[in-house]
Design a protein around this motif. Sequence first.
Motif, short mmCIF file in Angstrom:
data_model
loop_
_atom_site.label_atom_id
_atom_site.label_comp_id
_atom_site.label_asym_id
_atom_site.label_seq_id
_atom_site.Cartn_x
_atom_site.Cartn_y
_atom_site.Cartn_z
N VAL A 106 107.66 -21.23 -46.26
CA VAL A 106 106.49 -21.76 -47.06
C VAL A 106 105.24 -21.38 -46.67
CG1 VAL A 106 105.72 -24.06 -47.76
CG2 VAL A 106 108.05 -23.75 -47.35
N HIS A 107 104.30 -20.89 -47.52
CA HIS A 107 103.00 -20.32 -47.43
C HIS A 107 102.21 -21.34 -48.15
CE1 HIS A 107 103.94 -16.85 -45.02
NE2 HIS A 107 105.24 -16.87 -45.59
N VAL A 108 101.21 -22.08 -47.57
CA VAL A 108 100.05 -22.76 -47.98
C VAL A 108 98.72 -22.11 -47.96
CG1 VAL A 108 99.39 -25.00 -48.17
CG2 VAL A 108 101.54 -25.10 -47.59
N TYR A 109 98.10 -22.09 -49.26
CA TYR A 109 96.76 -21.66 -49.14
C TYR A 109 95.81 -22.57 -49.91
CZ TYR A 109 99.87 -17.40 -49.81
OH TYR A 109 100.71 -16.39 -49.34
N ASP A 110 94.85 -22.67 -49.05
CA ASP A 110 93.86 -23.83 -49.36
C ASP A 110 92.44 -23.13 -49.16
OD1 ASP A 110 93.90 -26.82 -49.91
OD2 ASP A 110 91.92 -26.28 -48.82
N ARG A 111 91.50 -23.37 -49.77
CA ARG A 111 90.03 -22.92 -49.76
C ARG A 111 89.21 -23.59 -48.74
NH1 ARG A 111 87.61 -24.83 -55.64
NH2 ARG A 111 88.21 -27.06 -55.62
N TYR A 112 89.59 -24.89 -48.06
CA TYR A 112 89.07 -25.42 -47.19
C TYR A 112 89.52 -25.13 -45.69
CZ TYR A 112 87.11 -28.25 -50.63
OH TYR A 112 86.31 -28.69 -52.25
N ASP A 113 88.82 -25.51 -44.82
CA ASP A 113 88.80 -25.07 -43.48
C ASP A 113 90.19 -26.02 -42.58
OD1 ASP A 113 87.38 -27.07 -43.45
OD2 ASP A 113 85.79 -26.27 -41.79
N ARG A 114 90.51 -27.17 -43.32
CA ARG A 114 91.32 -28.14 -42.52
C ARG A 114 92.41 -28.55 -43.79
NH1 ARG A 114 86.17 -29.97 -40.66
NH2 ARG A 114 86.40 -30.01 -38.28
N VAL A 115 93.49 -28.92 -43.18
CA VAL A 115 94.70 -29.34 -43.98
C VAL A 115 94.51 -30.77 -44.54
CG1 VAL A 115 97.24 -29.72 -43.84
CG2 VAL A 115 96.26 -27.79 -43.12
N HIS B 183 103.41 -22.13 -42.80
CA HIS B 183 102.29 -21.35 -42.61
C HIS B 183 101.18 -21.53 -43.63
CE1 HIS B 183 105.00 -18.41 -40.53
NE2 HIS B 183 105.81 -18.61 -41.59
N PHE B 184 99.97 -21.85 -42.78
CA PHE B 184 98.66 -22.39 -43.75
C PHE B 184 97.86 -21.12 -43.59
CE2 PHE B 184 100.68 -26.42 -42.67
CZ PHE B 184 100.14 -27.12 -43.87
N HIS B 185 97.22 -20.80 -44.76
CA HIS B 185 96.15 -19.89 -44.91
C HIS B 185 94.77 -20.52 -45.49
CE1 HIS B 185 99.46 -16.79 -44.78
NE2 HIS B 185 100.19 -17.68 -45.43
N LEU B 186 93.99 -20.88 -44.53
CA LEU B 186 92.88 -21.80 -44.89
C LEU B 186 91.63 -21.08 -44.99
CD1 LEU B 186 93.38 -24.79 -42.04
CD2 LEU B 186 94.21 -24.40 -44.54
N ASN B 187 90.48 -21.50 -45.57
CA ASN B 187 89.48 -20.71 -46.18
C ASN B 187 89.97 -19.53 -46.94
OD1 ASN B 187 87.45 -22.16 -44.53
ND2 ASN B 187 88.37 -21.12 -42.83
N PHE B 188 90.86 -19.91 -47.86
CA PHE B 188 91.48 -18.84 -48.72
C PHE B 188 91.31 -19.13 -50.26
CE2 PHE B 188 94.78 -16.36 -51.20
CZ PHE B 188 95.00 -15.63 -50.38
N GLU B 189 90.61 -18.43 -51.09
CA GLU B 189 90.28 -18.59 -52.35
C GLU B 189 91.10 -17.84 -53.22
OE1 GLU B 189 87.86 -20.42 -54.02
OE2 GLU B 189 86.34 -21.30 -52.65
N ASP C 252 90.48 -14.03 -52.69
CA ASP C 252 90.95 -13.32 -51.81
C ASP C 252 92.59 -13.13 -52.20
OD1 ASP C 252 89.35 -13.95 -49.37
OD2 ASP C 252 89.77 -16.13 -49.91
N ALA C 253 93.04 -13.38 -53.39
CA ALA C 253 94.27 -12.98 -53.90
C ALA C 253 94.20 -13.72 -55.43
CB ALA C 253 95.52 -13.20 -53.06
N THR C 254 94.75 -12.81 -56.37
CA THR C 254 94.86 -13.50 -57.64
C THR C 254 96.03 -14.34 -57.81
OG1 THR C 254 95.95 -11.47 -58.38
CG2 THR C 254 93.48 -11.61 -58.68
#
Length: 484
Positions: A173-182, A213-219, A223-225
């Motif tokens: 599991v990979h989680v993508y979020d535009r903010y810096d915290r979960v 797996h968290f990918h933070l600050n990710f738009e 950063d990816a479509t």
Amino acid sequence: MARQTLKFVDIPKQMPEKRPAEQRREDFNEIYGVFDPDHGREQAGRCSQCGVPFCQVHCPLHNNIPDWLMLTAEGRMEEAYEMAASTNNMPEVCGRICPQDRLCEGNCVIEQSGHGTVTIGAVETYITETAWDNDWVKPAKPPRERDESVGIIGAGPAGMAAAEQLRRKGYQVHVYDRYDRVGGLMIYGIPNFKLEKYVVERRARLLYDSGVHFHLNFEVGEDATLAQLRSWHDAVLIATGVYKARDVKVPGVGLGGVQKALDFLTTENRRDLGDPVPRFEDGSLNAQGKNVVVIGGGDTAMDCVRTSVRQGAKSVRCLYRRDRRNMPGSQREVANAEEEGVEFVWQAAPYAFLGDDSVNSVRAQRVHLGVPDASGRQTPQVVSGSEYDVPADLVIKALGFDPEDLPTLFNAPELKTTRRGTVHVDFRSMMTNLDGVFAAGDIARGASLVVWAIRDGRDVAEEIHGYIQTRARETTGAEAMAAE
């Protein structure tokens, strides 16, 4: 063992200790304590164990409330936690912020009989805090690892719940979020006096420890479509929530000092987390010494008025176009706000914001309530010629949230949305119009409660699992046929 429930006749309803209003106005700490073991068991023992548990029926997660109340009353706390956690990924969060007066407690049988509801939310918090204290809360450890992966866009309650459920099944599991915290709005939208941030942060750590797996600050879109995420994963879940603030179209809305609720709440939450917050330091999102007017009547409005009090506002008023009975927010929150000094101006709507460069007052109109609308609430009708002015140095618009334009943000014009802007899904499969792309939580249902987001996250995890397994069987079958 003697029966430990059905004691509502002899034992009155009691909440955990609540700090005095004068004390809690001075800080952002939670206003309620946690039951000690004696009071926790005692209050759980008030449950009538009715044949049709309306508390469970009216819980979005259909939590096994009578069962974990009975286990708590009997002192079987580890079993009570296992029961609570079996249907809820964040019972300590729901215990604190669910509007129980509208859900489980509001439909409690003994509440209807006049004995006062079982304090379900407070007992739920007590159960889970006991579990954390005793190290019973463990990260998900799947029986076997799967090769398939799932990408989740959004680290709020829906995304977190789905991530845990999928991880339990062994998916990568990979989680993508535009903010810096979960945590999404649980971190940046809900104030500490309702939900202290350590409560969310330890759940996030649990997901890290389980292998998410968290990918933070990710738009997504920059950063990816969305198309790239689809190529990286066997399934993708959109769980972004809704962040676009609804506006009010009146003269003066562009004046200085007229602010959005989420900007105001995020600034304070970041300050509490120790982040630099220039807009607080320069006074633009700081209520200290100001006459504050909050427009709206939901839980976000309650968060804004109570935050303003704690920042040291000179006065705090809440303008709402309906009356108290028709208010969408929790009545418990309204009562807490009144105790802390908030003035509610019922049946009032903004007509204009007045001032030169910055707002100095709100011109309001009185509202008459007409016949009920489709939601059952009375329709507000402005009374002509009823304008009056309310002093205001800071106006906070808390009118709710709409979805952002995800097809544009994600660079995915092929993603279908509804007229409301929510992502269009088949509600049986929770899949969008794009194969293998799912959506859950507010971005699919519209702005709602954290408990509904958790429910959707759990449900969509099952649908994603079914989709991936079906695709695997089809692939295996095709390969077998080709080999023949």
